[in-house]
Design an enzyme around this catalytic site. Structure first.
Site, PDB file in Angstrom:
ATOM      1  N   PRO A  96       0.330  -1.007  -0.346  1.00 44.89           N
ATOM      2  CG  PRO A  96      -0.244  -1.576   1.831  1.00 44.89           C
ATOM      3  CD  PRO A  96       0.320  -2.151   2.028  1.00 44.89           C
ATOM      4  CB  VAL A  97       0.788   3.651  -2.215  1.00 42.83           C
ATOM      5  CG1 VAL A  97       1.415   5.134  -2.332  1.00 42.83           C
ATOM      6  CG2 VAL A  97       0.979   3.173  -3.457  1.00 42.83           C
ATOM      7  CB  ALA A  99       0.084   2.366   4.060  1.00 37.40           C
ATOM      8  N   GLY A 100       3.381   3.858   5.541  1.00 40.97           N
ATOM      9  CA  GLY A 100       5.128   3.062   5.843  1.00 40.97           C
ATOM     10  C   GLY A 100       5.459   2.175   5.875  1.00 40.97           C
ATOM     11  N   GLY A 102       7.109   1.464   3.512  1.00 39.92           N
ATOM     12  CA  GLY A 102       7.813   1.370   2.391  1.00 39.92           C
ATOM     13  C   GLY A 102       8.093   0.910   1.662  1.00 39.92           C
ATOM     14  CB  SER A 103       4.809   1.887  -1.115  1.00 47.43           C
ATOM     15  OG  SER A 103       4.755   3.552  -0.792  1.00 47.43           O
ATOM     16  CB  ALA A 105      12.536   2.937   0.406  1.00 43.41           C
ATOM     17  CB  ALA A 106       9.499  -1.941  -2.190  1.00 49.55           C
ATOM     18  CG  ASP A 147      11.662   3.489   4.578  1.00 49.98           C
ATOM     19  OD1 ASP A 147      11.305   3.118   6.076  1.00 49.98           O
ATOM     20  OD2 ASP A 147       9.975   3.530   4.243  1.00 49.98           O
TER      21      ASP A 147
END
Ligand code: PMV
Length: 316
Positions: A96-97, A99-100, A102-103, A105-106, A147
């Site tokens: 999920p974007v 939302a904490g 790490g979207s 950084a992933a 992250d």
């Protein structure tokens, strides 16, 4: 075609204080991930498709500070690649974007990894992490780097800004339930607000950061020696300190209370706060009951994950 992926992450202890040099603990969340597929193309240009964010565009048509364009441009200029090859890049993600988890950084890590494999210029995790940190700085102001580090290495990490990465042993694997308030919150803003607080009374807030740092150190020792109950108490105390830092919210507090009432050993917000996710520590056989209570209390998404030392992964 070349593919690479990167997991989500959860901060277990120490967010915000980590920006001020205190240690934090984070773990990968393998249930959610970003995948990047790259293939050569007959069509001129570098075409990027990312259905999650409704993106279908050629690299040059994107603003130079676009999060995806900036990763590709940064890497190509790092390698001095010119002219650019013709590529089709597809990015899909279940993280999920905002939302904490790490979207951002992933996406960065998976994209760097896929490009390095596809163009046959292997990069070590250390190099990927360093470049991902540069990209994080472009978008998040003064990130600590936690992250990109936990996501690059896909292992539980004891993180101190500016120090070499330290992973740690999980004495006894434990279960956490992660629940999303569904409210998207910008980490940059909460980090900025904490900075204003700190500037208004450095002595007071340094003490709070010290206590959070101490919690992270004790949590590491508890995890290493498998003292899981102690971890719950540390989470509860960490949440109180995060509330003092003004980064909690009614929704986060509601989920934290719901998890505790359902029998969780401890719970706290996770990440930047104000919205996004919280995390609860639970005995494995209570994970379902805790998840149900979190949903009833308004959680939009719930993930149950085990934190362990070693994670089998197809990354790299
Ligand atoms: O919101 P997240 O999960 O990206 O976490 C941010 C963690 C902070 O400590 C608040 C900021 C940072 O850069 O470490």
């Amino acid at each position: 075609m070349t593919s690479a992926s990167a997991p989500g992450k959860i901060i277990l202890f120490g967010e915000h204080a980590v920006v001020y040099g205190r240690p934090a603990l984070a773990a990968p969340v393998m249930q959610v991930h970003t995948n990047v597929d790259i293939s050569n193309s007959a069509r001129p240009g570098v075409w990027i498709e990312s259905p999650n964010i409704g993106l279908q565009a050629e690299l040059n048509s994107l603003p130079s500070d676009h999060p995806i364009a900036s990763v590709i441009n940064r890497l190509f200029s790092h390698w001095r690649v010119s002219p650019l090859p013709n590529l089709e890049i597809k990015i899909t993600s279940t993280i999920p974007v905002a939302a904490g988890l790490g979207s951002g950084a992933a996406v960065t890590v998976a994209l760097l990894r896929a490009l390095s494999l596809h163009l046959n210029r292997p990069m070590t995790d250390k190099e990927i992490n360093a470049l991902a940190f540069e990209i994080e700085k472009l978008h998040h102001g003064t990130p600590s780097g936690i992250d990109n580090t936990v996501i690059t290495y896909a292992k539980p990490v004891y993180f101190v800004k500016g120090r070499p990465i330290e992973t740690f042993i999980v004495g006894a694997p434990f279960t956490v339930v992660i629940a999303d308030t569904g409210i998207s919150a910008r980490t940059k803003e909460s980090v900025g607000d904490v900075r204003k607080l700190w500037e208004s009374d450095k002595t007071k807030w340094e003490e709070v950061f010290d206590e959070i740092g101490d919690i992270s150190k004790r949590a590491r020792r508890a995890i290493e020696s498998g003292r899981i109950r102690e971890l719950g108490e540390l989470m509860n105390r960490n949440h109180i300190l995060l509330r003092e830092l003004t980064v909690s919210s009614i929704e986060l507090d509601t989920l934290v209370s719901a998890a505790r009432e359902a029998g969780a050993l401890g719970a706290k917000l996770s990440g930047g706060g104000r919205g996004g996710n919280m995390v609860a520590l639970t005995e494995p056989d209570l994970a379902e009951a805790v998840s149900g209570s979190l949903r009833e209390a308004g959680a939009k998404n719930v993930i149950v994950t085990r934190v362990r030392s070693w994670i089998s992964s197809s990354l790299n």
